[in-house]
Write a protein that holds these residues in place. Structure first.
Motif, PDB file in Angstrom:
ATOM      1  N   ILE A   7       5.595  -4.390  11.860  1.00 56.82           N
ATOM      2  CA  ILE A   7       5.277  -3.115  11.211  1.00 56.82           C
ATOM      3  C   ILE A   7       5.914  -1.949  11.966  1.00 56.82           C
ATOM      4  O   ILE A   7       6.386  -0.982  11.356  1.00 56.82           O
ATOM      5  N   PHE A   8       5.935  -2.035  13.297  1.00 57.28           N
ATOM      6  CA  PHE A   8       6.586  -0.984  14.086  1.00 57.28           C
ATOM      7  C   PHE A   8       8.045  -0.845  13.686  1.00 57.28           C
ATOM      8  O   PHE A   8       8.552   0.278  13.515  1.00 57.28           O
ATOM      9  N   TRP A   9       8.734  -1.974  13.517  1.00 59.33           N
ATOM     10  CA  TRP A   9      10.147  -1.923  13.151  1.00 59.33           C
ATOM     11  C   TRP A   9      10.325  -1.454  11.716  1.00 59.33           C
ATOM     12  O   TRP A   9      11.358  -0.854  11.379  1.00 59.33           O
ATOM     13  N   LEU A  15       2.449   1.069   2.588  1.00 57.85           N
ATOM     14  CA  LEU A  15       2.667  -0.129   3.409  1.00 57.85           C
ATOM     15  C   LEU A  15       1.810  -0.097   4.675  1.00 57.85           C
ATOM     16  O   LEU A  15       1.254  -1.126   5.075  1.00 57.85           O
ATOM     17  N   THR A  16       1.705   1.072   5.295  1.00 63.85           N
ATOM     18  CA  THR A  16       0.887   1.176   6.508  1.00 63.85           C
ATOM     19  C   THR A  16      -0.578   0.892   6.207  1.00 63.85           C
ATOM     20  O   THR A  16      -1.281   0.292   7.033  1.00 63.85           O
ATOM     21  N   ILE A  26       2.596  -4.938  -0.371  1.00 62.35           N
ATOM     22  CA  ILE A  26       1.439  -5.819  -0.174  1.00 62.35           C
ATOM     23  C   ILE A  26       1.907  -7.188   0.298  1.00 62.35           C
ATOM     24  O   ILE A  26       1.721  -7.563   1.453  1.00 62.35           O
ATOM     25  N   VAL A  27       2.555  -7.943  -0.592  1.00 60.10           N
ATOM     26  CA  VAL A  27       2.987  -9.298  -0.254  1.00 60.10           C
ATOM     27  C   VAL A  27       4.083  -9.264   0.816  1.00 60.10           C
ATOM     28  O   VAL A  27       4.068 -10.049   1.769  1.00 60.10           O
ATOM     29  N   SER A  86      10.856  -2.891   0.824  1.00 62.82           N
ATOM     30  CA  SER A  86       9.768  -1.972   0.518  1.00 62.82           C
ATOM     31  C   SER A  86      10.274  -0.575   0.177  1.00 62.82           C
ATOM     32  O   SER A  86      10.042  -0.073  -0.921  1.00 62.82           O
ATOM     33  N   ASN A  87      10.985   0.097   1.100  1.00 60.51           N
ATOM     34  CA  ASN A  87      11.349   1.502   0.843  1.00 60.51           C
ATOM     35  C   ASN A  87      12.724   1.666   0.193  1.00 60.51           C
ATOM     36  O   ASN A  87      13.033   2.736  -0.317  1.00 60.51           O
ATOM     37  N   GLU A  88      13.562   0.634   0.238  1.00 62.92           N
ATOM     38  CA  GLU A  88      14.848   0.588  -0.468  1.00 62.92           C
ATOM     39  C   GLU A  88      15.876   1.601   0.027  1.00 62.92           C
ATOM     40  O   GLU A  88      16.904   1.806  -0.611  1.00 62.92           O
TER      41      GLU A  88
END
Length: 466
Positions: free
Chosen positions: A99-101, A319-320, A84-85, A280-282
């Motif tokens: 976001i694409f990257w 995230l999307t 989110i943040v 985010s995804n780690e």
């Protein structure tokens, strides 16, 4: 504090703009090729392993967790403020193209996290008490002997304790307190006390309690957020094509929306995508292998393909959803940022502004605050477990009480301290974890490839027998 913030920002700039881009994209492509794109070949298998074992009542597992509990614990750590943040910060600084990257990093990251989970399973150990334990320090030690191995394991363990057990907890509690203050007017200090008390109760229960809570809370929180996002997108449906168009367009010409020269703007878009994608995804960071090492599965491949779904759910779903909601409401059409001015908008209130544009201020702010509470708090308990495993590696289990007390203090402090400094410190230690972790999984790539080949040959043999 301001001087410290500038120093940390400078370190993070070099890490995220140069070192991380090479390491994360490079290792992701490397493992994608060597495993014959396991994230594509075995995606369906991973979905079956995760959702085929879905249960709210996995029960107590002697010496570890069920496969679903391990995945749920990993997802609990992955789906947090970064969804989110963090996503909002990436869009605000790097434009919608960031976001694409993030998608690119996540796609290749699925192969990376497969490798991490496989190695975590292969190198885990069972203690005298019958409890399984594993993670990067164990496969780093397998990859490198002598002083090199000792240095890298200690370096990783210290960074993990600081990044996950301490600084990471601050980021999560800070985001919760900011959201609760905006939505409900609740003072920061009171939010900090409540979070600290509840966390203490869960920490006392150890890995079994964390796994039990994760398997119940993670599916509910993910479903709640997706349903809310779908409602917003349904209202703004005519702007969805424009939203996707902005993501792809500004991935390559971001200067058209964030200003500056094309070189600077493109670097901002890519670096924000990489940095926030990692947070985010780690994948590649070395955090979630601690959970996957605890899973009770027949072979490492089974947990590897399940681990990939964690990255998929984190980035391509949660995230999307944030990205589509924010861009379709704030940037597309008549959005308040469509003209380029971001006055009064920052990464902490961006999602609330987006949801409020459809739900209204009270409901929108409240919805984001509740979702953020679930996301961030489950990350706190997941990261605390990962940090504790590394603290035990460094100092032994006798250090558990001290570690838990310090973690609880950091949770409280995070609720009341400066947001920018907390985020920058967490980014720095997260990024430092990547270096020894990526070096080790690359050195042990032969073990990963052998496991992927064994699983592939076994599957072909089963098809022939049918």
């Amino acid at each position: 504090m301001d001087k410290l913030l500038e120093i940390v920002k400078g370190i993070n700039m070099y890490l995220s703009d140069y070192i991380l881009i090479v390491l994360l994209v490079g290792v992701g492509i490397f493992f994608s090729i060597r495993t014959r794109f396991v994230q594509v070949r075995c995606f369906g298998e991973g979905m079956k392993r995760v959702f085929g074992n879905f249960s709210f009542h996995g029960g107590k597992q002697s010496g570890g967790l069920s496969s679903f509990q391990a995945v749920a614990t990993a997802i609990a750590a992955q789906i947090g403020t970064g969804n989110i943040v963090g996503a909002c910060g990436a869009i605000l600084i790097g434009g919608p193209g960031a976001i694409f990257w993030m998608w690119v990093i996540a796609f290749f990251g699925m192969a990376t996290i497969y490798s991490e989970a496989v190695l975590a399973q292969k190198t885990r150990v069972v203690g005298d008490d019958g409890e399984a334990v594993g993670g990067p320090v164990y496969y780093i030690k397998t990859a490198f002997k002598g002083r090199t191995g000792k240095f890298l394991t200690v370096f990783f363990a210290i960074a993990a304790v600081l990044a996950l057990g301490f600084m990471g907890a601050m980021v999560q509690s800070n985001s919760i307190s900011e959201a609760c203050d905006t939505a409900f007017g609740i003072p920061d200090w009171s939010v900090g006390i409540v979070l600290a008390v509840v966390a203490a109760v869960i920490f006392i229960g150890g890995v079994q309690r964390i796994g039990s809570i994760a398997e119940k809370v993670v599916p509910i929180m993910a479903l709640l957020y997706v349903v809310g996002g779908v409602i917003v997108l349904a209202v703004r449906i005519k702007y969805i094509p424009e939203t996707f168009g902005m993501i792809f367009k500004y991935a390559f010409v971001p200067n058209a929306i964030i200003g500056g020269g094309i070189g600077f703007a493109l670097k901002q878009a890519i670096s924000q995508g990489v940095k926030r994608g990692l947070f985010s995804n780690e994948a590649g960071m070395g955090s979630t292998p601690h959970a996957h090492a605890l899973a009770k599965v027949k072979n490492p491949h089974d947990q590897g393909v399940a681990a990939m779904i964690g990255v998929f759910m984190d980035t391509f779903v949660a995230l999307t959803m944030t990205a589509l909601v924010v861009i379709s409401t704030l940037y597309a059409g008549d959005g308040i940022l469509s003209g380029g001015s971001a006055a009064g908008v920052d990464k902490t209130n961006m999602a609330q502004l987006a949801f409020s544009s459809v739900f209204g201020n009270s409901l929108g702010n409240g919805f984001v605050a509740i979702c953020l509470l679930f996301f961030a708090f489950t990350t706190i308990i997941g990261w605390n477990l990962f940090g504790r495993i590394n603290a035990n590696y460094l100092f032994g289990k006798k250090f558990n009480i001290i570690y838990s007390i310090v973690s609880i203090v950091f949770i409280f402090l995070g609720a009341i301290l400066s947001n920018d400094l907390v985020w920058e410190l967490t980014d720095m230690f997260n990024q430092l974890m990547v270096i020894p972790n990526v070096i080790a999984i690359t050195a042990l790539s032969g073990l990963v490839v052998a496991e992927a080949r064994r699983a592939r040959e076994e599957k072909l043999k089963m098809k022939k027998n049918k």
